[in-house]
Design a protein around this motif. Structure first.
Motif, PDB file in Angstrom:
ATOM      1  N   GLU A  99       0.838  -1.205   0.000  1.00  0.00           N
ATOM      2  CA  GLU A  99       0.000   0.000   0.000  1.00  0.00           C
ATOM      3  C   GLU A  99       0.871   1.253   0.000  1.00  0.00           C
ATOM      4  OE1 GLU A  99      -3.412   2.210  -0.176  1.00  0.00           O
ATOM      5  OE2 GLU A  99      -3.240   0.041  -0.331  1.00  0.00           O
ATOM      6  N   ILE A 100       1.943   1.221   0.767  1.00  0.00           N
ATOM      7  CA  ILE A 100       2.855   2.373   0.804  1.00  0.00           C
ATOM      8  C   ILE A 100       3.485   2.579  -0.568  1.00  0.00           C
ATOM      9  CG2 ILE A 100       5.079   3.138   1.724  1.00  0.00           C
ATOM     10  CD1 ILE A 100       4.215   1.912   4.424  1.00  0.00           C
ATOM     11  N   GLU A 101       3.891   1.480  -1.195  1.00  0.00           N
ATOM     12  CA  GLU A 101       4.487   1.588  -2.531  1.00  0.00           C
ATOM     13  C   GLU A 101       3.464   2.130  -3.527  1.00  0.00           C
ATOM     14  OE1 GLU A 101       7.633   1.202  -3.696  1.00  0.00           O
ATOM     15  OE2 GLU A 101       8.153   1.058  -1.575  1.00  0.00           O
ATOM     16  N   ARG A 102       2.219   1.646  -3.467  1.00  0.00           N
ATOM     17  CA  ARG A 102       1.168   2.152  -4.365  1.00  0.00           C
ATOM     18  C   ARG A 102       0.927   3.629  -4.124  1.00  0.00           C
ATOM     19  NH1 ARG A 102      -1.298  -2.927  -3.464  1.00  0.00           N
ATOM     20  NH2 ARG A 102      -2.453  -2.097  -1.710  1.00  0.00           N
ATOM     21  N   GLU A 103       0.852   4.003  -2.850  1.00  0.00           N
ATOM     22  CA  GLU A 103       0.636   5.417  -2.522  1.00  0.00           C
ATOM     23  C   GLU A 103       1.797   6.272  -3.020  1.00  0.00           C
ATOM     24  OE1 GLU A 103      -1.957   7.039  -1.207  1.00  0.00           O
ATOM     25  OE2 GLU A 103      -3.065   5.152  -1.274  1.00  0.00           O
ATOM     26  N   LYS A 104       3.017   5.739  -2.888  1.00  0.00           N
ATOM     27  CA  LYS A 104       4.190   6.477  -3.347  1.00  0.00           C
ATOM     28  C   LYS A 104       4.128   6.676  -4.864  1.00  0.00           C
ATOM     29  CE  LYS A 104       8.558   4.859  -3.737  1.00  0.00           C
ATOM     30  NZ  LYS A 104       9.782   4.203  -3.290  1.00  0.00           N
ATOM     31  N   VAL A 105       3.801   5.598  -5.591  1.00  0.00           N
ATOM     32  CA  VAL A 105       3.694   5.692  -7.051  1.00  0.00           C
ATOM     33  C   VAL A 105       2.569   6.652  -7.433  1.00  0.00           C
ATOM     34  CG1 VAL A 105       3.059   4.363  -9.108  1.00  0.00           C
ATOM     35  CG2 VAL A 105       4.731   3.442  -7.510  1.00  0.00           C
ATOM     36  N   ASN A 106       1.425   6.546  -6.737  1.00  0.00           N
ATOM     37  CA  ASN A 106       0.309   7.451  -7.023  1.00  0.00           C
ATOM     38  C   ASN A 106       0.694   8.900  -6.759  1.00  0.00           C
ATOM     39  OD1 ASN A 106      -1.309   5.317  -7.758  1.00  0.00           O
ATOM     40  ND2 ASN A 106      -2.325   5.151  -5.775  1.00  0.00           N
ATOM     41  N   LEU A 107       1.403   9.132  -5.677  1.00  0.00           N
ATOM     42  CA  LEU A 107       1.834  10.489  -5.338  1.00  0.00           C
ATOM     43  C   LEU A 107       2.810  11.023  -6.382  1.00  0.00           C
ATOM     44  CD1 LEU A 107       1.707  12.796  -3.296  1.00  0.00           C
ATOM     45  CD2 LEU A 107       3.578  11.702  -2.075  1.00  0.00           C
ATOM     46  N   ILE A 108       3.736  10.184  -6.798  1.00  0.00           N
ATOM     47  CA  ILE A 108       4.691  10.601  -7.828  1.00  0.00           C
ATOM     48  C   ILE A 108       3.955  10.915  -9.126  1.00  0.00           C
ATOM     49  CG2 ILE A 108       6.574   9.768  -9.307  1.00  0.00           C
ATOM     50  CD1 ILE A 108       7.656   8.288  -6.818  1.00  0.00           C
ATOM     51  N   ASN A 109       3.007  10.037  -9.506  1.00  0.00           N
ATOM     52  CA  ASN A 109       2.236  10.269 -10.735  1.00  0.00           C
ATOM     53  C   ASN A 109       1.428  11.556 -10.634  1.00  0.00           C
ATOM     54  OD1 ASN A 109       3.246   7.969 -11.919  1.00  0.00           O
ATOM     55  ND2 ASN A 109       1.517   6.700 -11.322  1.00  0.00           N
ATOM     56  N   ALA A 110       0.784  11.764  -9.496  1.00  0.00           N
ATOM     57  CA  ALA A 110      -0.023  12.974  -9.316  1.00  0.00           C
ATOM     58  C   ALA A 110       0.860  14.217  -9.370  1.00  0.00           C
ATOM     59  CB  ALA A 110      -0.779  12.909  -7.989  1.00  0.00           C
ATOM     60  N   THR A 111       2.039  14.134  -8.772  1.00  0.00           N
ATOM     61  CA  THR A 111       2.968  15.268  -8.790  1.00  0.00           C
ATOM     62  C   THR A 111       3.437  15.548 -10.214  1.00  0.00           C
ATOM     63  OG1 THR A 111       3.681  14.683  -6.556  1.00  0.00           O
ATOM     64  CG2 THR A 111       5.106  16.160  -7.796  1.00  0.00           C
ATOM     65  N   CYS A 112       3.738  14.481 -10.953  1.00  0.00           N
ATOM     66  CA  CYS A 112       4.164  14.664 -12.354  1.00  0.00           C
ATOM     67  C   CYS A 112       3.053  15.306 -13.170  1.00  0.00           C
ATOM     68  CB  CYS A 112       4.567  13.323 -12.966  1.00  0.00           C
ATOM     69  SG  CYS A 112       6.135  12.682 -12.358  1.00  0.00           S
ATOM     70  N   LYS A 113       1.808  14.856 -12.971  1.00  0.00           N
ATOM     71  CA  LYS A 113       0.679  15.447 -13.705  1.00  0.00           C
ATOM     72  C   LYS A 113       0.498  16.908 -13.321  1.00  0.00           C
ATOM     73  CE  LYS A 113      -1.846  11.164 -14.408  1.00  0.00           C
ATOM     74  NZ  LYS A 113      -3.031  10.370 -14.060  1.00  0.00           N
ATOM     75  N   SER A 114       0.636  17.204 -12.031  1.00  0.00           N
ATOM     76  CA  SER A 114       0.510  18.598 -11.597  1.00  0.00           C
ATOM     77  C   SER A 114       1.608  19.455 -12.220  1.00  0.00           C
ATOM     78  CB  SER A 114       0.598  18.693 -10.074  1.00  0.00           C
ATOM     79  OG  SER A 114      -0.492  18.059  -9.467  1.00  0.00           O
ATOM     80  N   LEU A 115       2.823  18.918 -12.261  1.00  0.00           N
ATOM     81  CA  LEU A 115       3.927  19.658 -12.874  1.00  0.00           C
ATOM     82  C   LEU A 115       3.676  19.876 -14.367  1.00  0.00           C
ATOM     83  CD1 LEU A 115       7.042  18.084 -11.126  1.00  0.00           C
ATOM     84  CD2 LEU A 115       6.141  20.398 -10.833  1.00  0.00           C
ATOM     85  N   GLU A 116       3.134  18.855 -15.041  1.00  0.00           N
ATOM     86  CA  GLU A 116       2.820  19.011 -16.462  1.00  0.00           C
ATOM     87  C   GLU A 116       1.758  20.086 -16.672  1.00  0.00           C
ATOM     88  OE1 GLU A 116       1.701  15.236 -18.132  1.00  0.00           O
ATOM     89  OE2 GLU A 116       3.631  14.321 -17.637  1.00  0.00           O
ATOM     90  N   ARG A 117       0.712  20.051 -15.827  1.00  0.00           N
ATOM     91  CA  ARG A 117      -0.342  21.075 -15.939  1.00  0.00           C
ATOM     92  C   ARG A 117       0.236  22.459 -15.693  1.00  0.00           C
ATOM     93  NH1 ARG A 117      -3.739  17.377 -13.049  1.00  0.00           N
ATOM     94  NH2 ARG A 117      -3.205  18.515 -11.161  1.00  0.00           N
ATOM     95  N   LEU A 118       1.076  22.589 -14.656  1.00  0.00           N
ATOM     96  CA  LEU A 118       1.687  23.884 -14.377  1.00  0.00           C
ATOM     97  C   LEU A 118       2.565  24.343 -15.537  1.00  0.00           C
ATOM     98  CD1 LEU A 118       2.637  23.503 -10.613  1.00  0.00           C
ATOM     99  CD2 LEU A 118       0.863  24.961 -11.572  1.00  0.00           C
ATOM    100  N   GLU A 119       3.294  23.413 -16.133  1.00  0.00           N
ATOM    101  CA  GLU A 119       4.125  23.752 -17.290  1.00  0.00           C
ATOM    102  C   GLU A 119       3.256  24.209 -18.458  1.00  0.00           C
ATOM    103  OE1 GLU A 119       7.690  24.344 -19.219  1.00  0.00           O
ATOM    104  OE2 GLU A 119       7.439  23.739 -17.140  1.00  0.00           O
ATOM    105  N   ASN A 120       2.127  23.500 -18.672  1.00  0.00           N
ATOM    106  CA  ASN A 120       1.199  23.900 -19.746  1.00  0.00           C
ATOM    107  C   ASN A 120       0.612  25.279 -19.462  1.00  0.00           C
ATOM    108  OD1 ASN A 120       1.635  21.546 -21.166  1.00  0.00           O
ATOM    109  ND2 ASN A 120      -0.135  20.501 -20.287  1.00  0.00           N
ATOM    110  N   TYR A 121       0.202  25.519 -18.210  1.00  0.00           N
ATOM    111  CA  TYR A 121      -0.351  26.836 -17.858  1.00  0.00           C
ATOM    112  C   TYR A 121       0.698  27.926 -18.075  1.00  0.00           C
ATOM    113  CZ  TYR A 121      -4.235  24.421 -15.555  1.00  0.00           C
ATOM    114  OH  TYR A 121      -5.318  23.647 -15.279  1.00  0.00           O
ATOM    115  N   LYS A 122       1.934  27.610 -17.684  1.00  0.00           N
ATOM    116  CA  LYS A 122       3.018  28.574 -17.862  1.00  0.00           C
ATOM    117  C   LYS A 122       3.212  28.886 -19.340  1.00  0.00           C
ATOM    118  CE  LYS A 122       7.225  27.501 -18.194  1.00  0.00           C
ATOM    119  NZ  LYS A 122       8.571  27.036 -18.189  1.00  0.00           N
ATOM    120  N   ASN A 123       3.253  27.818 -20.158  1.00  0.00           N
ATOM    121  CA  ASN A 123       3.447  28.017 -21.599  1.00  0.00           C
ATOM    122  C   ASN A 123       2.290  28.796 -22.220  1.00  0.00           C
ATOM    123  OD1 ASN A 123       5.891  26.688 -21.547  1.00  0.00           O
ATOM    124  ND2 ASN A 123       5.012  24.704 -22.087  1.00  0.00           N
ATOM    125  N   GLU A 124       1.063  28.459 -21.801  1.00  0.00           N
ATOM    126  CA  GLU A 124      -0.099  29.192 -22.315  1.00  0.00           C
ATOM    127  C   GLU A 124      -0.034  30.658 -21.901  1.00  0.00           C
ATOM    128  OE1 GLU A 124      -3.649  27.234 -20.990  1.00  0.00           O
ATOM    129  OE2 GLU A 124      -3.267  25.441 -22.204  1.00  0.00           O
TER     130      GLU A 124
END
Length: 181
Positions: A99-124
């Motif tokens: 469960e900890i490993e799943r949560e860690k992977v989910n957190l990393i994925n969510a952080t990556c998606k947030s960073l991508e969205r922020l990068e897209n917002y920045k570019n826009e």
């Protein structure tokens, strides 16, 4: 052996009473009768005492054996419970690590998606700011060009020609503003 003599003071007629401590001088028949009586009656009492003691010892042993069996059963039940709890703890530990490993992977994925969205917002945002700056520069260049053209026209044209040129330019500006909007 010595003889012990006890004299009784008043009763001289009764004589004296003495203990004979010499066993060989005593009456062996009396001793054997006394011993026989003691052995015969004492044997039953002794046997009863020994039987009672034997029964108490056997009863204590039986109770001890029952207690030991009960303790062994409780120990086995406790061992079974311990094994069960250890298995559950291992499963829980394994599940929690998973469960900890799943949560860690989910957190990393969510952080990556947030960073991508922020990068897209920045570019826009950068694109829109760039477009706005370009539009502002265009408007300023156009205004300057128009002002120079008006300045040139004002110096070269008479008032009627000047009025027609202004009207034409206003029409052109109106159509340019409609295109930019």
């Amino acid at each position: 052996m010595r003889n012990i003599t006890i004299s009784v003071g008043h009763w001289l007629s009764a004589g004296s009473f003495e203990f004979n401590t010499d066993i060989l001088a005593t009456n062996p028949i009396n001793i054997s009768v006394v011993l026989g009586v003691l052995i015969f009656f004492g044997k039953g009492v002794l046997n009863d005492l020994l039987d009672k003691r034997k029964q108490r010892i056997l009863s204590t042993i039986r109770n001890s054996e029952e207690l030991r069996r009960g303790a062994i059963e409780q120990l086995e039940r406790a061992r079974v419970r311990l094994r069960k709890v250890e298995i559950e703890a291992d499963e829980y530990r394994t599940n929690e690590y998973s469960e900890i490993e799943r949560e860690k992977v989910n957190l990393i994925n969510a952080t990556c998606k947030s960073l991508e969205r922020l990068e897209n917002y920045k570019n826009e945002t950068l694109f829109f700011e760039k477009q706005r700056a370009i539009n502002q520069v265009r408007q300023q260049v156009l205004q300057q060009a128009l002002q120079r053209a008006l300045g040139t026209l004002n110096s070269c044209l008479n008032s009627e020609l000047h009025f027609r040129t202004i009207s034409a330019n206003i029409g052109i500006l109106g159509s340019v503003e409609e295109i930019t909007d």
